[in-house]
Design a protein around this motif. Structure first.
Motif, PDB file in Angstrom:
ATOM      1  N   UNK A 122       0.918  -1.279  -0.119  1.00  0.00           N
ATOM      2  CA  UNK A 122      -0.102  -0.018  -0.115  1.00  0.00           C
ATOM      3  C   UNK A 122       0.924   1.307  -0.084  1.00  0.00           C
ATOM      4  N   UNK A 123       1.903   1.094   0.937  1.00  0.00           N
ATOM      5  CA  UNK A 123       2.761   2.337   0.827  1.00  0.00           C
ATOM      6  C   UNK A 123       3.610   2.538  -0.619  1.00  0.00           C
ATOM      7  N   UNK A 124       4.122   1.549  -0.829  1.00  0.00           N
ATOM      8  CA  UNK A 124       4.595   1.360  -2.473  1.00  0.00           C
ATOM      9  C   UNK A 124       3.857   1.959  -3.239  1.00  0.00           C
ATOM     10  N   UNK A 125       2.477   1.497  -3.646  1.00  0.00           N
ATOM     11  CA  UNK A 125       1.859   2.144  -4.588  1.00  0.00           C
ATOM     12  C   UNK A 125       1.288   3.584  -4.136  1.00  0.00           C
ATOM     13  N   UNK A 126       1.327   3.919  -3.151  1.00  0.00           N
ATOM     14  CA  UNK A 126       1.069   5.475  -2.528  1.00  0.00           C
ATOM     15  C   UNK A 126       2.146   6.066  -3.186  1.00  0.00           C
ATOM     16  N   UNK A 127       3.244   5.807  -3.087  1.00  0.00           N
ATOM     17  CA  UNK A 127       4.551   6.424  -3.513  1.00  0.00           C
ATOM     18  C   UNK A 127       4.710   6.554  -4.956  1.00  0.00           C
ATOM     19  N   UNK A 128       4.459   5.428  -5.585  1.00  0.00           N
ATOM     20  CA  UNK A 128       4.416   5.272  -6.979  1.00  0.00           C
ATOM     21  C   UNK A 128       3.249   6.101  -7.542  1.00  0.00           C
ATOM     22  N   UNK A 129       2.280   6.404  -7.132  1.00  0.00           N
ATOM     23  CA  UNK A 129       1.339   7.463  -7.497  1.00  0.00           C
ATOM     24  C   UNK A 129       1.568   8.852  -7.390  1.00  0.00           C
ATOM     25  N   UNK A 130       2.187   9.106  -6.171  1.00  0.00           N
ATOM     26  CA  UNK A 130       2.543  10.627  -6.038  1.00  0.00           C
ATOM     27  C   UNK A 130       3.912  10.797  -7.085  1.00  0.00           C
ATOM     28  N   UNK A 131       4.646   9.756  -7.185  1.00  0.00           N
ATOM     29  CA  UNK A 131       5.649  10.213  -8.518  1.00  0.00           C
ATOM     30  C   UNK A 131       4.862  10.475  -9.600  1.00  0.00           C
ATOM     31  N   UNK A 132       3.950   9.580  -9.758  1.00  0.00           N
ATOM     32  CA  UNK A 132       3.122   9.745 -11.147  1.00  0.00           C
ATOM     33  C   UNK A 132       2.638  11.167 -11.470  1.00  0.00           C
ATOM     34  N   UNK A 133       2.095  11.455 -10.110  1.00  0.00           N
ATOM     35  CA  UNK A 133       1.430  12.789 -10.246  1.00  0.00           C
ATOM     36  C   UNK A 133       2.337  13.893 -10.347  1.00  0.00           C
ATOM     37  N   UNK A 134       3.511  13.848  -9.714  1.00  0.00           N
ATOM     38  CA  UNK A 134       4.513  14.800  -9.776  1.00  0.00           C
ATOM     39  C   UNK A 134       5.005  14.984 -11.349  1.00  0.00           C
ATOM     40  N   UNK A 135       5.243  13.701 -12.063  1.00  0.00           N
ATOM     41  CA  UNK A 135       5.653  13.726 -13.362  1.00  0.00           C
ATOM     42  C   UNK A 135       4.539  14.078 -14.268  1.00  0.00           C
ATOM     43  N   UNK A 136       3.246  14.043 -14.125  1.00  0.00           N
ATOM     44  CA  UNK A 136       2.068  14.743 -14.924  1.00  0.00           C
ATOM     45  C   UNK A 136       2.211  16.375 -14.553  1.00  0.00           C
ATOM     46  N   UNK A 137       2.392  16.731 -13.422  1.00  0.00           N
ATOM     47  CA  UNK A 137       2.422  18.144 -12.964  1.00  0.00           C
ATOM     48  C   UNK A 137       3.516  18.878 -13.817  1.00  0.00           C
ATOM     49  N   UNK A 138       4.737  18.171 -13.845  1.00  0.00           N
ATOM     50  CA  UNK A 138       5.891  18.851 -14.386  1.00  0.00           C
ATOM     51  C   UNK A 138       5.584  18.744 -16.098  1.00  0.00           C
ATOM     52  N   UNK A 139       4.879  17.759 -16.740  1.00  0.00           N
ATOM     53  CA  UNK A 139       4.467  17.889 -18.012  1.00  0.00           C
ATOM     54  C   UNK A 139       3.655  18.903 -18.324  1.00  0.00           C
ATOM     55  N   UNK A 140       2.536  19.243 -17.429  1.00  0.00           N
ATOM     56  CA  UNK A 140       1.546  20.421 -17.904  1.00  0.00           C
ATOM     57  C   UNK A 140       2.295  21.679 -17.530  1.00  0.00           C
ATOM     58  N   UNK A 141       3.243  21.604 -16.588  1.00  0.00           N
ATOM     59  CA  UNK A 141       3.817  23.070 -16.095  1.00  0.00           C
ATOM     60  C   UNK A 141       4.741  23.417 -17.558  1.00  0.00           C
ATOM     61  N   UNK A 142       5.493  22.203 -17.895  1.00  0.00           N
ATOM     62  CA  UNK A 142       6.328  22.469 -19.239  1.00  0.00           C
ATOM     63  C   UNK A 142       5.656  22.937 -20.578  1.00  0.00           C
ATOM     64  N   UNK A 143       4.475  22.162 -20.790  1.00  0.00           N
ATOM     65  CA  UNK A 143       3.615  22.814 -21.863  1.00  0.00           C
ATOM     66  C   UNK A 143       3.194  24.200 -21.661  1.00  0.00           C
ATOM     67  N   UNK A 144       2.892  24.636 -20.576  1.00  0.00           N
ATOM     68  CA  UNK A 144       2.640  26.152 -20.041  1.00  0.00           C
ATOM     69  C   UNK A 144       3.582  26.907 -20.267  1.00  0.00           C
ATOM     70  N   UNK A 145       4.744  26.636 -19.803  1.00  0.00           N
ATOM     71  CA  UNK A 145       5.801  27.638 -19.772  1.00  0.00           C
ATOM     72  C   UNK A 145       6.978  27.637 -20.574  1.00  0.00           C
ATOM     73  N   UNK A 146       7.020  26.282 -21.566  1.00  0.00           N
ATOM     74  CA  UNK A 146       8.392  26.173 -22.247  1.00  0.00           C
ATOM     75  C   UNK A 146       7.913  26.154 -23.717  1.00  0.00           C
ATOM     76  N   UNK A 147       8.760  26.719 -24.618  1.00  0.00           N
ATOM     77  CA  UNK A 147       8.424  26.455 -25.877  1.00  0.00           C
ATOM     78  C   UNK A 147       8.858  24.952 -26.439  1.00  0.00           C
TER      79      UNK A 147
END
Length: 185
Positions: A122-147
């Protein structure tokens, strides 16, 4: 093959041999050929997939018929249409194999049973989900802020192996640019 999964899990939580022997029974092994669909839009999504070998892409087809790549998944990565799997909706994404692929699969129910049986998982999947969310957030911010060129450089820096395995047209789709634009970088 299951050794790869154990190494992946143990990056976050340690396991005894006995624990791992039981944990691996929750997964099934499947092989897919290049261009074979793992998930298709409109179908039920029963499983989540851990990539042992190969490369996949998750993509959405818009109303005009244009593909938009949401995610790539190579060895040691997880992939599914999470919205469809968790909410029990038909898939909105397609997931197909860019290469011949070997996967470990786990259903939503079996994953819940696994997490109930092993707090570590349960801890493992919670951490993996958090990492996935971070990656998605970074991807969205990259689209918003970078050419486009900055997004290309960032992807190349983060995942250089991807560029050896993925056709440029797919990289362009992932970055949200045309193949012609990508060729200028």
């Amino acid at each position: 093959m299951y050794t790869i999964l154990r190494q992946h899990i143990e990056k976050i939580v340690p396991l005894t041999n006995e624990e791992y022997e039981q944990i691996q029974t929750y997964f099934t092994f499947k092989k897919f050929r290049k261009h074979q669909f793992v998930v298709q839009e409109g179908n039920a999504v029963e499983q989540e997939y851990f990539v042992l070998k190969g490369l996949l892409k998750a993509f959405y087809i818009n109303a005009e018929g244009k593909d938009h790549i949401i995610q790539f998944a190579m060895e040691d990565w997880w992939i599914t249409d999470y919205q469809a799997q968790i909410n029990r909706n038909p898939a909105t994404l397609n997931i197909d194999c860019i290469e011949d692929t070997e996967l470990l699969c786990i259903t939503f129910e079996r994953k819940n049973e696994l997490c109930q049986a092993f707090h570590k998982m349960e801890h493992f999947f919670r951490i993996k989900s958090a990492y996935g969310y971070i990656a998605l957030q970074q991807r969205i911010l990259s689209f918003l802020n970078n050419d486009a060129q900055s997004r290309y450089t960032q992807l190349l820096r983060q995942y250089p192996a991807l560029f050896q395995r993925v056709p440029k047209a797919l990289i362009a789709s992932y970055l949200g640019v045309s193949r012609e634009t990508l060729s200028r970088f």
